[in-house]
Motif scaffolding. Structure first.
Motif, PDB file in Angstrom:
ATOM      1  N   LEU A  87       0.833  -1.199   0.000  1.00  0.00           N
ATOM      2  CA  LEU A  87       0.000   0.000   0.000  1.00  0.00           C
ATOM      3  C   LEU A  87       0.872   1.255   0.000  1.00  0.00           C
ATOM      4  O   LEU A  87       0.586   2.222  -0.703  1.00  0.00           O
ATOM      5  N   LYS A  88       1.944   1.218   0.760  1.00  0.00           N
ATOM      6  CA  LYS A  88       2.854   2.351   0.841  1.00  0.00           C
ATOM      7  C   LYS A  88       3.415   2.684  -0.547  1.00  0.00           C
ATOM      8  O   LYS A  88       3.475   3.856  -0.931  1.00  0.00           O
ATOM      9  N   GLY A  89       3.766   1.669  -1.301  1.00  0.00           N
ATOM     10  CA  GLY A  89       4.257   1.892  -2.664  1.00  0.00           C
ATOM     11  C   GLY A  89       3.218   2.534  -3.554  1.00  0.00           C
ATOM     12  O   GLY A  89       3.510   3.464  -4.316  1.00  0.00           O
ATOM     13  N   LYS A  90       1.976   2.079  -3.437  1.00  0.00           N
ATOM     14  CA  LYS A  90       0.884   2.642  -4.230  1.00  0.00           C
ATOM     15  C   LYS A  90       0.624   4.098  -3.842  1.00  0.00           C
ATOM     16  O   LYS A  90       0.362   4.947  -4.696  1.00  0.00           O
ATOM     17  N   ILE A  91       0.693   4.377  -2.553  1.00  0.00           N
ATOM     18  CA  ILE A  91       0.462   5.740  -2.068  1.00  0.00           C
ATOM     19  C   ILE A  91       1.549   6.671  -2.606  1.00  0.00           C
ATOM     20  O   ILE A  91       1.265   7.780  -3.060  1.00  0.00           O
ATOM     21  N   ARG A 134       5.369   7.451   9.620  1.00  0.00           N
ATOM     22  CA  ARG A 134       4.820   8.196  10.767  1.00  0.00           C
ATOM     23  C   ARG A 134       3.326   7.910  10.956  1.00  0.00           C
ATOM     24  O   ARG A 134       2.813   7.927  12.064  1.00  0.00           O
ATOM     25  N   TYR A 135       2.617   7.648   9.847  1.00  0.00           N
ATOM     26  CA  TYR A 135       1.169   7.482   9.918  1.00  0.00           C
ATOM     27  C   TYR A 135       0.711   6.045   9.727  1.00  0.00           C
ATOM     28  O   TYR A 135      -0.477   5.797   9.548  1.00  0.00           O
ATOM     29  N   GLU A 136       1.635   5.091   9.782  1.00  0.00           N
ATOM     30  CA  GLU A 136       1.259   3.682   9.638  1.00  0.00           C
ATOM     31  C   GLU A 136       0.231   3.327  10.710  1.00  0.00           C
ATOM     32  O   GLU A 136       0.427   3.573  11.900  1.00  0.00           O
ATOM     33  N   ARG A 166      -9.671   2.470  -2.829  1.00  0.00           N
ATOM     34  CA  ARG A 166      -9.401   1.693  -4.053  1.00  0.00           C
ATOM     35  C   ARG A 166      -8.047   1.001  -3.971  1.00  0.00           C
ATOM     36  O   ARG A 166      -7.904  -0.151  -4.350  1.00  0.00           O
ATOM     37  N   MET A 167      -7.056   1.701  -3.475  1.00  0.00           N
ATOM     38  CA  MET A 167      -5.710   1.134  -3.356  1.00  0.00           C
ATOM     39  C   MET A 167      -5.673  -0.058  -2.403  1.00  0.00           C
ATOM     40  O   MET A 167      -5.005  -1.049  -2.681  1.00  0.00           O
ATOM     41  N   SER A 168      -6.378   0.059  -1.307  1.00  0.00           N
ATOM     42  CA  SER A 168      -6.297  -0.995  -0.287  1.00  0.00           C
ATOM     43  C   SER A 168      -7.113  -2.227  -0.655  1.00  0.00           C
ATOM     44  O   SER A 168      -6.863  -3.300  -0.123  1.00  0.00           O
ATOM     45  N   THR A 169      -8.054  -2.100  -1.606  1.00  0.00           N
ATOM     46  CA  THR A 169      -8.838  -3.269  -1.995  1.00  0.00           C
ATOM     47  C   THR A 169      -8.254  -3.967  -3.209  1.00  0.00           C
ATOM     48  O   THR A 169      -8.555  -5.114  -3.453  1.00  0.00           O
ATOM     49  N   ARG A 170      -7.409  -3.283  -3.973  1.00  0.00           N
ATOM     50  CA  ARG A 170      -6.749  -3.900  -5.142  1.00  0.00           C
ATOM     51  C   ARG A 170      -5.545  -4.701  -4.688  1.00  0.00           C
ATOM     52  O   ARG A 170      -4.837  -4.315  -3.793  1.00  0.00           O
ATOM     53  N   ARG A 171      -5.323  -5.770  -5.371  1.00  0.00           N
ATOM     54  CA  ARG A 171      -4.141  -6.607  -5.089  1.00  0.00           C
ATOM     55  C   ARG A 171      -3.285  -6.688  -6.306  1.00  0.00           C
ATOM     56  O   ARG A 171      -3.610  -6.651  -7.373  1.00  0.00           O
TER      57      ARG A 171
END
Length: 68
Positions: free
Chosen positions: A16-20, A34-36, A63-68
């Motif tokens: 998720l971090k990479g997508k963000i 810091r915000y994990e 959307r990011m967290s539901t995509r794999r």
């Protein structure tokens, strides 16, 4: 030693971090670390850095967290 669920959660966060970072290039690893686990605060930080609306950020993160 971390259990399987903890390892999976860390792996999910790294993905998720990479997508963000792709979506909001102004964010650094330090910002994200810091915000994990603090999604509301992360949304606020992204809003401060980008000026995007909180709603738009929330939808994008969903959307990011539901995509794999």
């Amino acid at each position: 030693m971390a259990g399987p669920k903890e390892q999976q959660a860390k792996g999910n966060w790294k993905q998720l971090k990479g997508k963000i970072k792709e979506a909001w290039g102004v964010l650094t690893d330090d910002d994200l670390d810091r915000y994990e686990g603090k999604r509301d605060q992360l949304e606020g930080h992204i809003q401060e850095k980008t000026g995007e609306s909180r709603e738009k950020i929330r939808k994008k993160l969903d959307r990011m967290s539901t995509r794999r």
